[in-house]
Motif scaffolding. Structure first.
Motif, PDB file in Angstrom:
ATOM      1  N   ARG A  92       1.914 -33.798  16.458  1.00 51.96           N
ATOM      2  CA  ARG A  92       3.238 -33.248  16.161  1.00 51.96           C
ATOM      3  C   ARG A  92       4.271 -33.968  17.010  1.00 51.96           C
ATOM      4  O   ARG A  92       3.961 -34.420  18.115  1.00 51.96           O
ATOM      5  CB  ARG A  92       3.292 -31.756  16.500  1.00 51.96           C
ATOM      6  N   SER A 122       3.606 -31.523  26.249  1.00 48.36           N
ATOM      7  CA  SER A 122       4.289 -32.603  25.540  1.00 48.36           C
ATOM      8  C   SER A 122       4.247 -33.891  26.344  1.00 48.36           C
ATOM      9  O   SER A 122       4.372 -33.878  27.574  1.00 48.36           O
ATOM     10  CB  SER A 122       5.748 -32.228  25.264  1.00 48.36           C
ATOM     11  N   ASP A 152       8.836 -34.163  17.862  1.00 48.43           N
ATOM     12  CA  ASP A 152      10.236 -33.836  17.590  1.00 48.43           C
ATOM     13  C   ASP A 152      10.983 -35.137  17.345  1.00 48.43           C
ATOM     14  O   ASP A 152      10.950 -36.040  18.190  1.00 48.43           O
ATOM     15  CB  ASP A 152      10.872 -33.106  18.777  1.00 48.43           C
ATOM     16  N   MET A 198       8.447 -28.903  17.120  1.00 50.37           N
ATOM     17  CA  MET A 198       6.989 -28.814  17.224  1.00 50.37           C
ATOM     18  C   MET A 198       6.529 -27.363  17.278  1.00 50.37           C
ATOM     19  O   MET A 198       5.454 -27.020  16.773  1.00 50.37           O
ATOM     20  CB  MET A 198       6.499 -29.560  18.469  1.00 50.37           C
ATOM     21  N   VAL A 210      -1.999 -25.467  12.418  1.00 52.48           N
ATOM     22  CA  VAL A 210      -2.313 -26.616  13.267  1.00 52.48           C
ATOM     23  C   VAL A 210      -3.740 -26.516  13.790  1.00 52.48           C
ATOM     24  O   VAL A 210      -4.497 -27.504  13.780  1.00 52.48           O
ATOM     25  CB  VAL A 210      -1.310 -26.716  14.431  1.00 52.48           C
ATOM     26  N   LEU A 217       2.195 -34.992  11.563  1.00 53.36           N
ATOM     27  CA  LEU A 217       2.969 -33.973  10.880  1.00 53.36           C
ATOM     28  C   LEU A 217       4.468 -34.278  10.990  1.00 53.36           C
ATOM     29  O   LEU A 217       4.980 -34.476  12.095  1.00 53.36           O
ATOM     30  CB  LEU A 217       2.690 -32.590  11.489  1.00 53.36           C
ATOM     31  N   CYS A 218       5.156 -34.270   9.848  1.00 51.06           N
ATOM     32  CA  CYS A 218       6.603 -34.501   9.812  1.00 51.06           C
ATOM     33  C   CYS A 218       7.298 -33.193   9.462  1.00 51.06           C
ATOM     34  O   CYS A 218       7.003 -32.585   8.426  1.00 51.06           O
ATOM     35  CB  CYS A 218       6.951 -35.581   8.783  1.00 51.06           C
ATOM     36  N   GLN A 219       8.218 -32.771  10.306  1.00 48.19           N
ATOM     37  CA  GLN A 219       8.754 -31.409  10.294  1.00 48.19           C
ATOM     38  C   GLN A 219       9.976 -31.243   9.387  1.00 48.19           C
ATOM     39  O   GLN A 219      10.632 -32.206   8.993  1.00 48.19           O
ATOM     40  CB  GLN A 219       9.092 -31.003  11.736  1.00 48.19           C
ATOM     41  N   TRP A 260       5.762 -25.333  13.852  1.00 48.24           N
ATOM     42  CA  TRP A 260       4.527 -25.437  13.094  1.00 48.24           C
ATOM     43  C   TRP A 260       3.674 -24.213  13.423  1.00 48.24           C
ATOM     44  O   TRP A 260       3.452 -23.906  14.579  1.00 48.24           O
ATOM     45  CB  TRP A 260       3.753 -26.704  13.462  1.00 48.24           C
ATOM     46  N   ARG A 283       3.009 -33.877  20.852  1.00 52.43           N
ATOM     47  CA  ARG A 283       1.868 -33.046  21.231  1.00 52.43           C
ATOM     48  C   ARG A 283       0.692 -33.399  20.333  1.00 52.43           C
ATOM     49  O   ARG A 283       0.870 -33.679  19.149  1.00 52.43           O
ATOM     50  CB  ARG A 283       2.182 -31.559  21.105  1.00 52.43           C
ATOM     51  N   THR A 302      -2.900 -23.722  20.469  1.00 52.40           N
ATOM     52  CA  THR A 302      -2.520 -25.111  20.213  1.00 52.40           C
ATOM     53  C   THR A 302      -1.807 -25.646  21.453  1.00 52.40           C
ATOM     54  O   THR A 302      -1.327 -24.888  22.299  1.00 52.40           O
ATOM     55  CB  THR A 302      -1.589 -25.227  18.998  1.00 52.40           C
ATOM     56  N   VAL A 362      -4.508 -34.069  15.351  1.00 58.24           N
ATOM     57  CA  VAL A 362      -3.236 -33.652  14.755  1.00 58.24           C
ATOM     58  C   VAL A 362      -2.094 -33.969  15.728  1.00 58.24           C
ATOM     59  O   VAL A 362      -2.092 -33.498  16.873  1.00 58.24           O
ATOM     60  CB  VAL A 362      -3.251 -32.155  14.420  1.00 58.24           C
TER      61      VAL A 362
END
Length: 283
Positions: free
Chosen positions: A61, A9, A63, A42, A50, A34-36, A45, A22, A5, A59
């Motif tokens: 991601r 960044s 921070d 990041m 991913v 995606l919400c962490q 995950w 990313r 993956t 997708v």
């Protein structure tokens, strides 16, 4: 197996700080943001999850402010975190996206869907709950671990996985894939502010529970049957009250069920996101 993956960044400027982002998958595919979770970056995950999602989606991601590679001050309310998501979609010139929120990210994703419903095409809520004081509390050890400056591997194993042979094996594989312990922890102040947001959410401040019937978009809810952080009853509450919701519960799994069952849950997510839709036409 090695799951590749992105580690590159991009910094996206906002009025409150710079957001690290990313992207994996074909840039022409429909976006999945995606919400962490609490104190997650990041890098937390699972790359298998991913990578599997990125076979059919773009997708994204990121921070949130003050977390990982992003600058600025971490919001201390779920609403504040949701506003950052809206600002990020603006910056990326995305009119509408699918959202997948895990844990705290699920609170954020629900808030985005309620506050800006036209921006959320489909919603996936994993290991999360609608907030408010109703329903079973987390295991007593959860608050103890959350109060530590940084959790140990054993802490995270307890929070995310079951103690069975299958759960222990899944934990070991997940920790290996994310290279657990090889990166600096999230700043203590950022974690403290996230924890403030979580406590307020479960007291009812901005909680989604009373507004679940307003979620008009399709909703997929998933959890592990033995989640000690956000008991599965809260997932059931979302599925029972959101009018277009589907619920999936995984056996012998906890908060990180989505990584323990990465192949199965990613298949479910992709099937859900593409059902009766031409996903290539989503902005």
């Amino acid at each position: 197996m090695i799951w590749n993956t992105s580690r590159d960044s991009t910094q996206i400027p906002t009025k409150d700080g710079s957001l690290a982002v990313r992207v994996d998958g074909d840039p022409h595919k429909a976006p999945l943001l995606l919400c962490q979770r609490f104190r997650g970056t990041m890098d937390d995950w699972d790359p298998e999850f991913v990578a599997r999602l990125s076979t059919a989606r773009r997708v994204i991601r990121f921070d949130n402010l003050g977390i990982g590679e992003s600058s600025g001050e971490t919001p201390n309310t779920v609403r504040g975190m949701a506003e950052i998501v809206s600002a990020l979609l603006d910056a990326l010139e995305i009119d509408a996206a699918d959202l997948l929120g895990w844990s705290l990210g699920g609170y954020v994703a629900q808030t985005v869907a309620l506050a800006w419903p036209t921006r959320v095409r489909r919603l996936v809520i994993a290991g999360s709950g609608p907030g408010g004081p109703d329903g079973p509390p987390p295991h007593p050890r959860v608050a103890e671990i959350a109060g530590k400056p940084a959790p140990t591997k054993e802490d995270v194993r307890f929070l995310f996985f079951t103690e069975s042979e299958a759960g222990s094996a899944a934990a070991a594989q997940h920790f290996d894939r994310i290279r657990f312990g090889k990166r600096p922890p999230v700043a203590v102040e950022a974690g403290r502010r996230q924890r403030e947001a979580i406590v307020s959410w479960w007291k009812g401040d901005g909680a989604a529970r009373a507004h679940l019937a307003e979620l008009a978009m399709p909703v997929l809810v998933g959890n592990g049957i033995a989640d000690v952080m956000v008991p599965a009853e809260h997932s059931f509450a979302i599925a029972r009250n959101a009018p277009r919701a589907k619920l999936i519960l995984y056996p012998d799994a906890g908060h990180a069920f989505l990584f323990q069952y990465a192949e199965d849950f990613s298949d479910e997510v992709l099937k859900f996101l593409s059902a009766n839709e031409n996903i290539e036409q989503v902005t």
